[in-house]
Design an enzyme around this catalytic site. Structure first.
Site, PDB file in Angstrom:
ATOM      1  N   LYS A   1       0.832  -1.208   0.000  1.00 17.22           N
ATOM      2  CA  LYS A   1       0.000   0.000   0.000  1.00 17.22           C
ATOM      3  C   LYS A   1       0.864   1.254   0.000  1.00 17.22           C
ATOM      4  O   LYS A   1       0.539   2.239  -0.671  1.00 17.22           O
ATOM      5  CB  LYS A   1      -0.958  -0.016   1.188  1.00 17.22           C
ATOM      6  CG  LYS A   1      -2.111  -0.973   0.933  1.00 17.22           C
ATOM      7  CD  LYS A   1      -3.128  -0.991   2.027  1.00 17.22           C
ATOM      8  CE  LYS A   1      -4.307  -1.859   1.594  1.00 17.22           C
ATOM      9  NZ  LYS A   1      -5.164  -2.234   2.690  1.00 17.22           N
TER      10      LYS A   1
ATOM     11  N   LYS B   1      -5.253  -6.644 -12.145  1.00 20.45           N
ATOM     12  CA  LYS B   1      -6.389  -7.041 -11.289  1.00 20.45           C
ATOM     13  C   LYS B   1      -7.354  -5.861 -11.141  1.00 20.45           C
ATOM     14  O   LYS B   1      -6.916  -4.733 -10.892  1.00 20.45           O
ATOM     15  CB  LYS B   1      -5.854  -7.452  -9.908  1.00 20.45           C
ATOM     16  CG  LYS B   1      -6.930  -7.882  -8.959  1.00 20.45           C
ATOM     17  CD  LYS B   1      -6.410  -7.950  -7.523  1.00 20.45           C
ATOM     18  CE  LYS B   1      -7.595  -7.910  -6.567  1.00 20.45           C
ATOM     19  NZ  LYS B   1      -7.308  -7.450  -5.230  1.00 20.45           N
TER      20      LYS B   1
ATOM     21  N   LYS C   1     -10.336  -0.914  -7.101  1.00 23.91           N
ATOM     22  CA  LYS C   1     -10.788   0.485  -7.018  1.00 23.91           C
ATOM     23  C   LYS C   1      -9.603   1.432  -7.083  1.00 23.91           C
ATOM     24  O   LYS C   1      -9.656   2.489  -7.703  1.00 23.91           O
ATOM     25  CB  LYS C   1     -11.560   0.708  -5.712  1.00 23.91           C
ATOM     26  CG  LYS C   1     -12.903   0.041  -5.678  1.00 23.91           C
ATOM     27  CD  LYS C   1     -13.420  -0.033  -4.242  1.00 23.91           C
ATOM     28  CE  LYS C   1     -14.074  -1.365  -3.951  1.00 23.91           C
ATOM     29  NZ  LYS C   1     -13.689  -1.933  -2.647  1.00 23.91           N
TER      30      LYS C   1
HETATM   31  N1  AQP Z   1     -10.304  -8.137  -9.281  1.00 27.58           N
HETATM   32  C1  AQP Z   1     -10.787  -8.935  -8.328  1.00 27.58           C
HETATM   33  N2  AQP Z   1     -10.997 -10.236  -8.606  1.00 27.58           N
HETATM   34  C2  AQP Z   1     -11.501 -11.065  -7.655  1.00 27.58           C
HETATM   35  N3  AQP Z   1     -11.806 -10.667  -6.413  1.00 27.58           N
HETATM   36  C3  AQP Z   1     -11.624  -9.377  -6.084  1.00 27.58           C
HETATM   37  N4  AQP Z   1     -11.853  -8.679  -4.933  1.00 27.58           N
HETATM   38  C4  AQP Z   1     -11.482  -7.396  -5.127  1.00 27.58           C
HETATM   39  N5  AQP Z   1     -11.018  -7.234  -6.401  1.00 27.58           N
HETATM   40  C5  AQP Z   1     -11.097  -8.439  -7.014  1.00 27.58           C
HETATM   41  C6  AQP Z   1     -12.394  -9.234  -3.702  1.00 27.58           C
HETATM   42  O1  AQP Z   1     -13.479  -8.432  -3.260  1.00 27.58           O
HETATM   43  C7  AQP Z   1     -13.529  -8.496  -1.816  1.00 27.58           C
HETATM   44  C8  AQP Z   1     -13.730  -7.144  -1.259  1.00 27.58           C
HETATM   45  O2  AQP Z   1     -12.618  -6.346  -1.593  1.00 27.58           O
HETATM   46  P1  AQP Z   1     -12.290  -5.027  -0.786  1.00 27.58           P
HETATM   47  O3  AQP Z   1     -13.085  -3.917  -1.340  1.00 27.58           O
HETATM   48  O4  AQP Z   1     -12.455  -5.243   0.648  1.00 27.58           O
HETATM   49  O5  AQP Z   1     -10.748  -4.819  -1.007  1.00 27.58           O
HETATM   50  P2  AQP Z   1      -9.815  -5.106  -2.212  1.00 27.58           P
HETATM   51  O6  AQP Z   1      -9.565  -6.535  -2.428  1.00 27.58           O
HETATM   52  O7  AQP Z   1      -8.605  -4.306  -1.914  1.00 27.58           O
HETATM   53  O8  AQP Z   1     -10.647  -4.522  -3.455  1.00 27.58           O
HETATM   54  P3  AQP Z   1     -10.147  -3.345  -4.330  1.00 27.58           P
HETATM   55  O9  AQP Z   1     -11.140  -2.991  -5.355  1.00 27.58           O
HETATM   56  O10 AQP Z   1      -8.778  -3.664  -4.824  1.00 27.58           O
HETATM   57  O11 AQP Z   1     -10.139  -2.166  -3.253  1.00 27.58           O
HETATM   58  P4  AQP Z   1      -9.025  -1.080  -2.920  1.00 27.58           P
HETATM   59  O12 AQP Z   1      -8.529  -0.536  -4.234  1.00 27.58           O
HETATM   60  O13 AQP Z   1      -9.772  -0.065  -2.109  1.00 27.58           O
HETATM   61  O14 AQP Z   1      -7.924  -1.765  -2.142  1.00 27.58           O
HETATM   62  C9  AQP Z   1     -12.259  -9.163  -1.347  1.00 27.58           C
HETATM   63  O15 AQP Z   1     -12.571 -10.484  -0.945  1.00 27.58           O
HETATM   64  C10 AQP Z   1     -11.390  -9.160  -2.564  1.00 27.58           C
HETATM   65  O16 AQP Z   1     -10.488 -10.246  -2.586  1.00 27.58           O
END
Ligand code: AQP
Length: 320
Positions: free
Chosen positions: A110, A189, A192
């Site tokens: 991060k 991947k 967000k």
């Molecule tokens: N691209 C992805 N493919 C499969 N699973 C995904 N998840 C996120 N992106 C993908 C899964 O969604 C759940 C919730 O995610 P989160 O919002 O808690 O955090 P994250 O994994 O960090 O998702 P983002 O979009 O990448 O958020 P940011 O950018 O804010 O860090 C999790 O179970 C995750 O694995």
């Protein structure tokens, strides 16, 4: 069996969140006591706009319900409504060795992404341990990137149990196959924080814009297209029937079809897949009071799960 999973309101749910977390969570609600939380305390490490945090939390709840979360089966709640979580996180932090957190990859990742180094970001795995241990969770479905945090949770639970007796149940991870990660519009991947997302219920025109902007290479129309790492195929395989997906793969192999045509098929696929849920979403969103009631009931039920665990812990460590 008690199942726990969370999603951060750092934005609106995207296809990666849906296929990676929401869809499996909805399937798992049949298999045990499911607790699904909107991780607004976690999101505070990055979201600085209070209205956005509130809006995203509400929108996630609506999306989850529209996609099939059944509040009669699963508890859906905001993390911040469970008031013992920060207390538990503090108690856990008092036995957590610094070295354990210093070894966590996600903090370093991060920072590398440009996030501001804060104590909250650093101690994120302790808050996650509190989320998991508070409810005597048995099963925690996570992506591979969260596997280390689950190990931290287990280490902290073992430490407390060694010091004070049998307080915590040791949760089992259910690790998702990372090849299942949904690619974003740039092929990385979908995430967000990478700005490469396609949200579940986008209006038609922005959805079309996003799909048509998916990055592709410069292979000429008549030539075969590379299948590996194609974001079009990577997304299409989740929204299309297996025969439609096979047909697209075949067209990639043989050549003669341009990326523009593939993107149009993908656009149709995404629209059709979410059409019934979109209608349901409109119905749910028209009654914000009902969404609030579902979240409050979920928080009440989750608190009832956490109360005996916290009583056990407070008594054992000398707070009562
Ligand atoms: N691209 C992805 N493919 C499969 N699973 C995904 N998840 C996120 N992106 C993908 C899964 O969604 C759940 C919730 O995610 P989160 O919002 O808690 O955090 P994250 O994994 O960090 O998702 P983002 O979009 O990448 O958020 P940011 O950018 O804010 O860090 C999790 O179970 C995750 O694995």
């Amino acid at each position: 069996m008690r199942i726990l999973s969370g999603i951060q309101p750092t934005g609106l749910p995207h296809l990666g969140n849906y296929f990676g977390m929401m869809k499996p969570a909805i399937e798992l609600q049949q298999k045990g006591e499911a607790l699904y939380f909107i991780a607004d305390l976690h999101a505070l490490t990055t979201v600085r706009d209070p209205e956005a945090l509130r809006r995203n939390s509400r929108e996630i709840a609506i999306d989850f319900l529209a996609c099939g979360l059944d509040p009669a089966r699963a508890c859906l709640f905001r993390q911040s409504d469970i008031t013992c979580i920060p207390e538990l996180s503090w108690i856990l932090s008092t036995v957590t060795p610094m070295g354990l957190l210093e070894r966590c990859h996600s903090y370093k990742d991060k920072l590398a992404k440009g996030l501001h180094a804060s104590l909250g970001l650093f101690s994120y795995p302790v808050l996650m341990a509190a989320d998991i241990l508070a409810y005597d969770s048995d099963l925690v479905p996570v992506g591979k990137d969260q596997k280390q945090h689950l190990e931290v949770t287990r280490d902290i639970a073992v430490k407390i149990n060694e010091l004070y007796g049998d307080i915590f149940k040791l949760p089992e991870p259910m690790i998702r196959d990372e090849s299942a990660a949904i690619p974003g519009t740039d092929g990385a991947k979908m995430s967000k924080s990478y700005g490469n997302t396609i949200e579940l219920f986008m209006e038609d025109s922005p959805l079309k814009k996003k799909v048509m902007a998916i990055q592709t290479d410069s292979t000429p129309v008549e030539s075969p297209k590379p299948l590996d790492g194609s974001p079009i195929l990577g997304i299409y395989r989740h929204v299309a029937s297996s025969s439609d997906y096979t047909a697209m793969e075949e067209a990639f192999r043989t050549g003669g079809t341009g990326y523009g045509d593939f993107k149009k098929r993908l656009l149709e696929g995404v629209r059709d897949y979410f059409a019934p849920m979109r209608a349901e979403r409109q119905r749910i969103a028209s009654d914000p009071g009902e969404v609030e009631r579902i979240l409050s009931n979920g928080a009440e039920k989750a608190t009832a799960f956490a109360t005996p665990v916290m009583d056990r812990l407070r008594k054992a460590i000398g707070l009562r």
